[in-house]
Design an enzyme around this catalytic site. Structure first.
Site, PDB file in Angstrom:
ATOM      1  NE  ARG A   1      -4.143 -36.285  29.256  1.00 33.27           N
ATOM      2  CZ  ARG A   1      -3.465 -36.916  28.329  1.00 33.27           C
ATOM      3  NH1 ARG A   1      -3.270 -36.365  27.155  1.00 33.27           N
ATOM      4  NH2 ARG A   1      -2.971 -38.106  28.556  1.00 33.27           N
TER       5      ARG A   1
ATOM      6  CB  ALA B   1      -0.927  -0.016   1.221  1.00 29.13           C
TER       7      ALA B   1
ATOM      8  CG  ASP C   1       2.422  -8.441  20.973  1.00 29.89           C
ATOM      9  OD1 ASP C   1       2.269  -9.621  20.589  1.00 29.89           O
ATOM     10  OD2 ASP C   1       3.485  -8.023  21.466  1.00 29.89           O
TER      11      ASP C   1
ATOM     12  CE  LYS D   1     -17.317 -25.348  31.451  1.00 34.25           C
ATOM     13  NZ  LYS D   1     -17.388 -24.939  30.041  1.00 34.25           N
TER      14      LYS D   1
END
Ligand code: F6P
Length: 328
Positions: A169, A21, A134, A220
């Site tokens: 797990r 660009a 980030d 869970k």
């Protein structure tokens, strides 16, 4: 006008689209562009991208076919020498000697801090673009590469969920982000993770084990806990601490690390890169300097570099509450 462009710091998917660009906007307005290799190091070494025609200049066709490619064809680096006052002065002198009038550095916090320091002593104009997975810069809703990194993380977590479910797990999955939990939080929401550990919100081990124990009581049978790289001592140490504190799940840890920086940019990152690269050049031609080109509410905006790099973006409380509500 001769405009320099470079990519610095950690590479991010969409950097190529941003360089494209910059080149196409500048060339279509009748200006010249040169690409420095390896970030600021390329200025210090006078190391340009040399195209197939043997020219230092980047032309329209030099950036053909790269909008879809991850990484950066200009290569990137962290440059400790440039971060010193002597190194910054040396870069300014070299830019003057080369006749460079303006610079578009593409990178994250360190890159833009370097750009601001250079702007204090160099007469050329500088408008940077937010290139980092980030998403830790202020003044832009997103940074180039963030959405692709989250997509990569979600794909990996979805796969880990299969094994977590099959074996009842818990997986601890470490994601990049030294100072900022943005990638981790967005991945947690999008992948339906049960917990997220981010540097902005440290938790006592006892409280974490209590939360996991409650989740087990709620039925869970598998847990995915995403952990930002910058969270305390890293995921392996965290697993050990949880085991010692009586975590009720059998655990495995995975570090996704640099995997998140690779891959072809998603369409949103290509669009963000295109918008900011284009704005950076238009701003330079309008006489702007010491700015970052960002996007707010889908519109291109110019932000003072000092504002963009001040501290780190604050994590959204709404997103934290959303995760808390939906992860039960
Ligand atoms: O700033 C981008 C980033 O990927 C961070 O998330 C990470 O902490 C850092 O770069 C890793 O840097 P390097 O590739 O130099 O190890």
């Amino acid at each position: 006008m001769q405009i320099g462009v470079l990519c610095s710091g950690g590479d991010a998917p969409g950097m190529n689209a941003c360089v494209r660009a910059v080149v196409r906007t500048a060339v279509s307005e009748g200006h010249e562009v040169v690409g420095f290799m390896d970030g600021y190091q390329g200025i210090l070494d006078q190391n340009f991208f040399i195209g197939s025609a043997g020219s230092h200049r980047l032309f329209m066709r030099s950036v053909s076919g790269i909008v879809k490619n991850g990484g950066t064809f200009l290569h990137s680096s962290r440059c400790p020498e440039f971060a010193t006052p002597e190194g910054t002065q040396k870069a300014a002198d070299i830019l003057d000697k080369l006749g460079v009038d303006a610079l578009v550095p593409i990178g994250g916090n360190g890159t833009l801090a370097g750009a601001h320091a250079l702007g204090k002593i160099w007469k050329g104009r500088i408008v940077g673009c937010p290139g980092t997975i980030d998403n830790d810069l202020n003044g832009t809703d997103f940074t180039i590469g963030f959405k692709t990194a989250v997509q990569t993380a979600v794909e990996a977590v979805d796969k880990l969920r299969d094994t977590a479910s099959s074996h009842h797990r818990m997986f601890l999955v470490e994601l990049m982000g030294r100072h900022c939990g943005c990638i981790t939080l967005h991945t947690a929401i999008a992948a339906g993770c049960e917990a997220a550990c981010i540097p902005e919100m440290p938790m006592e081990i006892g409280a974490l084990v209590e939360k996991l124990t409650n989740l087990k009581k709620l039925g869970k049978t598998s847990i995915i806990m995403v952990v930002a790289e910058g969270y305390q001592d890293g995921v392996l140490e965290l697993q050990k601490k949880l085991e010692d504190a009586g975590c009720p799940f059998s655990m495995r840890s995975v570090v996704l690390g640099h995997l998140l920086r690779g891959g072809d940019p998603c369409p949103d990152d290509r669009i963000l890169a295109s918008m900011t690269g284009n704005l950076a050049v238009r701003a330079i031609l309008d006489g702007e300097t010491d700015k970052m080109a960002g996007v707010q509410n889908n519109r291109p905006v110019l932000v003072p570099l000092t504002e963009a790099i001040e501290g780190h973006r604050v994590i959204s409380q709404e997103e934290l509450s959303l995760l808390e509500c939906l992860s039960r």
